[in-house]
Design an enzyme around this catalytic site. Structure first.
Site, mmCIF file in Angstrom:
data_model
loop_
_atom_site.group_PDB
_atom_site.id
_atom_site.type_symbol
_atom_site.label_atom_id
_atom_site.label_comp_id
_atom_site.label_asym_id
_atom_site.label_seq_id
_atom_site.Cartn_x
_atom_site.Cartn_y
_atom_site.Cartn_z
ATOM 1 N N ASP A 8 24.237 -15.322 40.647
ATOM 2 C CA ASP A 8 22.901 -14.583 40.250
ATOM 3 C C ASP A 8 23.075 -13.027 40.970
ATOM 4 O O ASP A 8 23.377 -12.794 41.827
ATOM 5 C CB ASP A 8 21.967 -15.152 41.020
ATOM 6 C CG ASP A 8 20.316 -14.711 40.921
ATOM 7 O OD1 ASP A 8 19.891 -14.783 39.572
ATOM 8 O OD2 ASP A 8 19.869 -14.127 42.167
ATOM 9 N N GLU B 149 25.646 -12.062 36.518
ATOM 10 C CA GLU B 149 24.810 -11.298 36.087
ATOM 11 C C GLU B 149 25.283 -9.925 36.461
ATOM 12 O O GLU B 149 25.186 -9.582 37.535
ATOM 13 C CB GLU B 149 23.232 -11.241 36.447
ATOM 14 C CG GLU B 149 22.496 -12.673 35.920
ATOM 15 C CD GLU B 149 21.154 -12.650 36.239
ATOM 16 O OE1 GLU B 149 20.096 -12.968 35.499
ATOM 17 O OE2 GLU B 149 21.120 -12.645 37.621
#
Length: 712
Positions: free
Chosen positions: A410, A439
């Site tokens: 994340d 990400e």
């Protein structure tokens, strides 16, 4: 200090520098001294005076280096001010002096358990523990090593012993759980010692080394929230919303439609990506139905979340049931990727990190304030040695103890490249085929741009795949309804068409970013933002729903057949809706639950999804690096691509496709496509599988549709 109306605080900012902060400047420079517990005085020399907002800052030098094993005060007009830990913990010297690579946490054996916790800035440390079946806590002093690790060994079997650390930092005693807790009591009140073999489910082989040799571009990732997938009233699952709910065999709706595990098994996907399952702070584990959360608010990074366990009060239960879920998925042919959140904590002030070593584990600006690139009030500092160690330790633990197949990071752009590459090296030594993705957004954190693990650093991080926002935005348009539309919205802009051509080549308009196509995670929907169905409902509010669904199916075809790694959000194949809500992270099950009745009603579309996956998986030209892709001449409003597999790559007697033609119509009118060759067979046409040989020189491509033709 009320006597002269001066409010003052003092901080250790380096081994020979003290920073004094006052609410107004001294009228006369006072006599300032540093005093320790032995009442040894040393004068402080003011080097410079600075102003910051409404405060005055005095930088003072000490004559002798500060020893962090001692407590100090600053004396001012016969008044003592406690000297607090400041930015000294963020100096390179601190990292160099106190980095310790030993095994932290509760190191259990049946004969004894050794507790080790890192806090070089602590003056004292006490282990507070309660053995199983005992009603009272016992306190035991801990001893300090030179590198700031506090430790103590308790004899006997301490499986299920609850414990806390009581630490004296910044002149006060506070209690904290262990950042290396392998399990916790309900809601993470206490850490718990665990004899891990006792948490192994039936069939679990502790000595088995998990090896995955499937290439990334042969993978299909399906993103799942543990609670969402089984909580629906007609899921047919007994343990709704729990780890065990996804292990139940043969679950069906009242009409007999497969749900849960059975549904996942039959889709054709290869990887199930679980939204965070590490302990998070926003759901009361004793009342799990009273709140909902995705889980991106981590508290204890090595312990499973208790709200998904059937008994959150049993520290072994959450471990055993999560292992059972992982084991079940893997034994049904599905690899497991964990969504991990090391970029921030739930509440910085309450985190064991902050309690044990204030200011060390997080990033701060020049004024000493926490930076907020994550948007949740704190950014962890992966570049610091003990935070880097923690991330590597946590990843290694999840892989070795839970045997997971990969990790999705994340907000990976918060982390530094060096940490991520060290993690990849370590994990690949355990499993050469580990799937690593993240990400790579460039966020405003206090780290040099060239050190950030962002999309622009992809070439420095060859082991990682990145969520490809250029793919997403060119296919479906901006994630914001008022933003630019994409190809499936009928945007015929030349720039969009140019990028769409790059999409199919596996670069998605970022051919200077990726080394290879497998670094591109191709997606048009994920748990964040609107579902694609809801976004299209907003963007095309006055359009017939059937037309909107056709647009969504165009995006699905792009996602599956573009070079790279297809990523599907659970329910995308059956037009999942969250009733128009853009950010459902804490909204109730009525918004987030996977609607099995809706999935059942769109069973034809689900079968279509399965067929697309099957074609990509079984036909080498969609994943062979040697396949040649070229643009096919089509009328305005369409895109066409021809894939060609060299004859040398076709095995004797194999019924592989030698050529494929992928055709996309973004208009609401049929288009005639020149074929030029007479050896095509239709595999997919207007969301249906067929096997019709074409003899015409023109092929009619239906409005808002995708067709796939092949030749052997």
């Amino acid at each position: 200090m009320k006597g002269d109306h001066i409010s003052m605080s003092a901080y250790i900012d380096d081994f020979s520098m003290i920073t004094i902060v006052v609410n107004k400047p001294f009228s006369i420079i006072p006599s300032l001294s540093l005093v320790d517990e032995k009442k040894v005085l040393q004068p402080l020399t003011i080097d410079k005076q600075e102003h910051y907002h409404d405060q005055v800052i005095y930088k003072c030098r000490t004559r002798m280096p500060i020893d962090l094993k001692n407590r100090y005060w600053v004396t001012f007009n016969e008044t003592r001010i406690p000297l607090m830990i400041g930015s000294i913990v963020r100096t390179e010297k601190f990292d160099s002096l106190y980095f310790d690579d030993s095994s932290l946490g509760a190191n259990y054996t049946p004969e004894s358990t050794t507790f080790k916790v890192w806090s070089p800035v602590a003056f004292a440390m006490i282990l507070k523990y309660k053995p199983q079946h005992s009603s009272t806590f016992i306190e035991q002093k801990m001893s300090r090593t030179e590198r700031g690790v506090w430790q103590v060994t308790l004899d006997g079997d301490h499986h299920l012993t609850e414990y806390m650390f009581v630490v004296n930092v910044n002149h006060e005693w506070i209690e904290t759980t262990d950042p290396y807790s392998k399990s916790v009591t309900a809601n993470g009140v206490h850490s718990v010692v665990i004899h891990l073999p006792e948490t192994d489910p039936e069939g679990w082989n502790r000595s088995e080394k998990k090896i995955n040799l499937r290439s990334k571009t042969d993978s299909f990732i399906y993103e799942v929230h543990v609670r969402d997938l089984t909580i629906h009233s007609d899921s047919g699952v007994l343990n709704k919303g729990k780890y065990l709910g996804l292990t139940e065999q043969g679950t069906k709706t009242t009409n007999g439609f497969h749900t849960g595990l059975e549904y996942l098994k039959n889709l054709g996907i290869t990887h199930v990506q679980l939204l965070p399952v590490a302990d998070f702070g926003s759901v009361d584990e004793t009342k799990p139905d009273s709140a909902y959360n995705w889980g991106y608010d981590p508290v204890h990074f090595l312990s499973p979340e208790g709200s998904y366990a059937t008994n959150p009060h049993d520290p072994s239960c959450r471990i055993k049931e999560l292992k059972t879920l992982i084991y079940t998925l893997q034994h049904n042919g599905l690899s497991v990727i964990l969504d991990v959140v090391y970029n921030h904590v739930y509440k910085r002030e309450e985190s064991p990190f902050e309690k044990l070593v204030p200011g060390y584990y997080f990033r701060y600006d020049d004024g000493g304030n926490p930076v907020n690139g994550t948007g949740v009030g704190n950014d962890t500092a992966s570049e610091r040695k003990m935070m880097r160690k923690f991330i590597l330790d946590a990843l290694t633990y999840w892989m070795s103890e839970y045997k997971v197949d990969g990790f999705r990071f994340d907000l990976m752009g918060i982390h530094d490249v060096e940490t991520m590459n060290q993690a990849a090296e370590k994990l690949k030594s355990l499993n050469p085929g580990v799937f690593l993705l993240g990400e790579g957004w460039d966020l405003n954190t206090n780290l040099a741009p060239e050190k950030k693990a962002t999309l622009s650093s992809a070439k420095k991080m060859p082991s990682y795949s990145f969520f490809n926002d250029a793919f997403r935005d060119n296919v479906k348009g901006s994630i914001f309804p008022a933003g630019q539309s994409g190809f499936i919205n009928g945007n015929n802009d030349e720039r969009i068409k140019h990028h769409m051509k790059q999409v199919m080549r596996g670069y998605a308009g970022q051919h200077d970013t990726f080394i290879k196509a497998e670094q591109s995670i191709n997606y048009s929907e994920c748990h964040d933002n609107h579902t694609l169905y809801d976004l299209l409902s907003i963007r095309h509010a006055f359009e017939d729903e059937l037309m909107r669904r056709k647009r969504q199916q165009l995006a699905l075809a792009f996602t599956i057949f573009a070079q790279g790694v297809p990523f599907i959000h659970a329910g995308q194949e059956c037009f999942r809706t969250k009733k128009g809500e853009e950010n459902s992270y804490n909204l109730p099950d009525t918004i987030n639950a996977f609607d099995w009745n809706r999935c059942e009603s769109f069973h034809k579309e689900v079968d279509y999804f399965k067929q697309l996956i099957k074609i990509r998986k079984t036909q080498p030209l969609f994943h062979e690096s040697s396949s040649e892709l070229m643009e096919w001449m089509v009328p305005d409003g369409a895109l066409g691509f021809k894939l060609h597999l060299p004859t040398t790559d076709i095995k004797d007697g194999a019924s592989y496709w030698r050529k494929a033609l992928l055709l996309f119509n973004q208009t609401t009118k049929p288009l005639d496509i020149p074929l030029e060759e007479n050896s095509w067979t239709i595999a997919i046409e207007d969301e249906s599988f067929c096997n019709r040989v074409l003899k015409e020189e023109l092929y009619r491509l239906e409005p808002l549709s995708f067709s796939l033709l092949y030749s052997v």
